[in-house]
Scaffold this active site. Structure first.
Site, PDB file in Angstrom:
ATOM      1  N   SER A  82       1.034  -1.026   0.286  1.00 39.13           N
ATOM      2  CA  SER A  82      -0.382  -0.236  -0.237  1.00 39.13           C
ATOM      3  C   SER A  82       0.854   1.454  -0.098  1.00 39.13           C
ATOM      4  CB  SER A  82      -1.168  -0.133   0.975  1.00 39.13           C
ATOM      5  OG  SER A  82      -2.126   0.594   1.606  1.00 39.13           O
ATOM      6  N   ASP A  83       0.397   1.827  -0.487  1.00 41.96           N
ATOM      7  CA  ASP A  83       0.925   3.834  -0.627  1.00 41.96           C
ATOM      8  C   ASP A  83      -0.291   5.236  -0.868  1.00 41.96           C
ATOM      9  OD1 ASP A  83       4.189   4.444  -0.204  1.00 41.96           O
ATOM     10  OD2 ASP A  83       2.848   6.055  -2.351  1.00 41.96           O
TER      11      ASP A  83
END
Length: 197
Positions: A68-69
């Site tokens: 995730s980012d």
């Protein structure tokens, strides 16, 4: 059941994933997070989420790896983590009275089959008009130097907003759980039917 790996050492993402009550481990991916020239916010967060998940595949060969980012966009500019009070003050001054769009990239990589699912989940934050005293007071109390947009919506940061708009409030904290649940179900893992041993 394949084991789950969260490709992050973020305490916020870890706490969010714990809500699903599925067993998992955390591991730190080592990737270059530098945006590419001309790369837009959506492409950036998807690329980084996928890169984080794939980076752990050599150590976790039969796992479901979550990457995730997140970035925030004000106007046409991608805004990252402030890292210090000067940058955080500038970010909140620029956001005051405006809508800031957040994009959280999410990837689920099955290291056994090499299949990957990924999305960029949007979430809009409408800031109320903030005074300098409010900005200073908030930054003094919460010190959100590691947070894109210079606030923690799960804490005192909620007082900065007029309204929020998006399908999953967890997106704003860094891990879209609705989308993640859908991805896990496509891999045959339903958080509601997993037995924790």
């Amino acid at each position: 059941m394949q084991q789950i790996v969260l490709a992050s050492t973020s305490p916020y993402r870890k706490a969010l994933l714990e809500k699903l009550t599925v067993p998992f481990v955390c591991a730190s991916p080592d990737i270059d997070e530098t945006p590419r020239i001309g790369e837009n916010a959506i492409d950036l967060v998807i690329r980084l989420a996928e890169s984080k998940a794939r980076a752990l595949a050599t150590h976790y060969t039969n796992h479901l790896i979550i990457g995730s980012d997140q970035v925030c966009v004000l106007g046409n500019s991608i805004t990252g983590k402030p890292h210090n009070k000067i940058n955080a003050t500038r970010q909140l001054q620029q956001a005051s009275g405006k809508c800031v769009s957040f994009f959280t990239g999410l990837a689920l990589f099955n290291s056994a089959t090499q299949s990957i699912q990924s999305i960029a989940e949007p979430f809009d934050v409408y800031f109320r008009t903030l005074t300098e005293a409010e900005i200073d007071g908030y930054l003094e109390k919460e010190q959100p130097w590691n947070c894109a947009g210079s606030f923690k919506s799960e804490g005192l940061g909620i007082t900065l907003f007029e309204r929020l708009s998006g399908r999953d409030p967890n997106t704003l904290i860094g891990l879209p759980l609705i989308a993640l649940t859908q991805m896990l179900q496509k891999e045959g893992l339903n958080p509601l039917t997993v037995r924790n041993e």
